[in-house]
Write an enzyme that holds these catalytic residues in place. Structure first.
Site, short mmCIF file in Angstrom:
data_model
loop_
_atom_site.label_atom_id
_atom_site.label_comp_id
_atom_site.label_asym_id
_atom_site.label_seq_id
_atom_site.Cartn_x
_atom_site.Cartn_y
_atom_site.Cartn_z
CG ASP A 19 -2.06 0.95 1.12
OD1 ASP A 19 -2.36 1.42 0.00
OD2 ASP A 19 -2.67 1.26 2.16
N GLY A 20 0.30 2.33 -0.54
CA GLY A 20 0.94 3.66 -0.43
C GLY A 20 1.51 4.22 -1.73
CG ASN A 21 1.89 1.81 -5.23
OD1 ASN A 21 2.81 1.56 -4.45
ND2 ASN A 21 1.37 0.89 -6.04
CB SER A 64 -8.76 -5.17 -3.06
OG SER A 64 -9.34 -3.90 -3.27
CG ASN A 67 -7.90 -1.84 -5.06
OD1 ASN A 67 -6.95 -2.60 -4.83
ND2 ASN A 67 -8.22 -0.87 -4.21
CB SER A 195 -7.77 -3.34 2.98
OG SER A 195 -7.47 -2.13 3.64
C1 IPE Z 1 -5.39 -2.56 -0.07
O1 IPE Z 1 -5.08 -1.22 -0.26
C2 IPE Z 1 -5.35 -3.29 -1.38
C3 IPE Z 1 -4.03 -3.44 -1.97
C4 IPE Z 1 -2.90 -3.03 -1.49
C5 IPE Z 1 -4.03 -4.14 -3.22
P1 IPE Z 1 -6.22 -0.13 -0.45
O2 IPE Z 1 -5.53 1.16 -0.62
O3 IPE Z 1 -7.18 -0.54 -1.50
O4 IPE Z 1 -6.98 -0.20 0.95
P2 IPE Z 1 -7.76 0.91 1.76
O5 IPE Z 1 -8.73 1.52 0.81
O6 IPE Z 1 -6.76 1.89 2.22
O7 IPE Z 1 -8.39 0.17 2.89
C1 IPE Z 2 -1.55 0.43 -3.35
O1 IPE Z 2 -1.37 1.78 -3.38
C2 IPE Z 2 -1.82 -0.16 -4.72
C3 IPE Z 2 -3.21 -0.57 -4.95
C4 IPE Z 2 -4.15 -0.63 -4.06
C5 IPE Z 2 -3.55 -0.96 -6.30
P1 IPE Z 2 -2.59 2.80 -3.35
O2 IPE Z 2 -3.00 3.11 -4.74
O3 IPE Z 2 -3.68 2.31 -2.47
O4 IPE Z 2 -1.89 4.07 -2.69
P2 IPE Z 2 -2.47 5.01 -1.56
O5 IPE Z 2 -2.92 4.13 -0.46
O6 IPE Z 2 -3.59 5.78 -2.16
O7 IPE Z 2 -1.31 5.87 -1.17
MG MG Z 3 -4.08 2.47 -0.50
#
Ligand code: IPE
Ligand code: IPE
Ligand code: MG
Length: 241
Positions: A19-21, A64, A67, A195
């Site tokens: 998470d966190g991209n 997910s 997503n 999540s």
């Molecule tokens: C969880 O991250 C899913 C993945 C890393 C693939 P999300 O960014 O979708 O989760 P929430 O929305 O913060 O709970």
């Molecule tokens: C995780 O990073 C990758 C996926 C869930 C596909 P995010 O896209 O959720 O990045 P943040 O949480 O918004 O920083």
């Molecule tokens: Mg995220």
């Protein structure tokens, strides 16, 4: 630089919520896609390090079921990145004797992604090293729902009586039935939540949450997570000897 990481005792399966991209990109005043691109690049080092230390299974939560509700442009780009990942990383995966697989709704992925994924699954099928399990279009509740449906069918067919349904029956009907449960669950980006990830399988996983955003997660961060794991006392509800 860390040369070699040792596999802690009792560690067979690591699962990572990558998470966190988006926040990584935002910190750099770039769009979320930029973050996903770098997130995708971060996978190789971690997968190689895990495979080289002799880990049995590495599960990476990449996308997910929830997503899919993100903006279409972001979803489309993520699918494109999966395809690029499969094309680019197949060499590394095969070279490291890894077995590639996908857990989740393969059928919802674009045709070309499915094609490259199936090719890599087939090509790596007879490898004997680490299982690299990519959770894509994966949801824990969906997985359990599908397991319940399967079990209901078996009951209707008279193959199993409702009284005989045990925890093992459910575990055996999950998509991950042939994998050990995660021993260590890592979540990057400092969110204290699951999540909808492997909600059945992580009942007794050790949880490690780091503030580090996924694109910055590397071998050094992995070593930190392993060090934390090696200090844990897993009691599984019992008491220490
Ligand atoms: C969880 O991250 C899913 C993945 C890393 C693939 P999300 O960014 O979708 O989760 P929430 O929305 O913060 O709970
Ligand atoms: C995780 O990073 C990758 C996926 C869930 C596909 P995010 O896209 O959720 O990045 P943040 O949480 O918004 O920083
Ligand atoms: Mg995220």
């Amino acid at each position: 630089m860390i040369e070699k990481i040792n596999l802690p005792k009792g560690l067979r399966h690591i699962a990572i919520i990558m998470d966190g991209n988006g926040r990584w990109a935002k910190q750099r005043s770039k769009n979320r896609i930029f973050g996903h691109r770098h997130g995708s690049k971060a996978v190789r080092a971690v997968a190689e390090a895990c495979s080289q230390m002799g880990l049995e299974v590495l599960t990476l939560f990449a996308f997910s079921t929830e997503n899919w509700a993100r903006p279409k442009k972001e979803v489309d780009t993520l699918m494109k990145l999966f395809k690029e990942f499969l094309k680019k990383e197949s060499k590394t995966i095969l070279k490291n004797n890894m077995r590639f697989r996908i857990t989740g709704q393969m059928h919802r992925l674009p045709n070309d992604v499915q094609k490259f994924a199936k090719e890599l699954i087939d090509e790596s099928n007879s490898n004997t090293g680490m299982i690299l399990n990519l959770a894509v279009s994966y949801g824990g509740r969906l997985e359990i729902t599908e397991a319940v449906k399967n079990i209901c069918r078996q009951v209707i067919d008279g193959k199993i009586s409702p009284d005989r349904v045990t925890e093992d029956t459910i575990g055996n009907n999950l998509w991950t039935s042939d994998l050990p449960n995660p021993d260590l669950l890592i979540r990057t980006s400092g969110e204290f939540r699951i999540s909808n990830f492997m909600i059945w399988q992580i009942a007794y996983s050790e949880i490690y949450i780091t503030e580090v955003l996924w694109p910055d997660f590397d071998k050094k961060e992995l070593a930190r997570a392993l060090e934390s794991f090696s200090k844990r006392k897993r009691r599984f509800g019992k008491v220490d000897e």
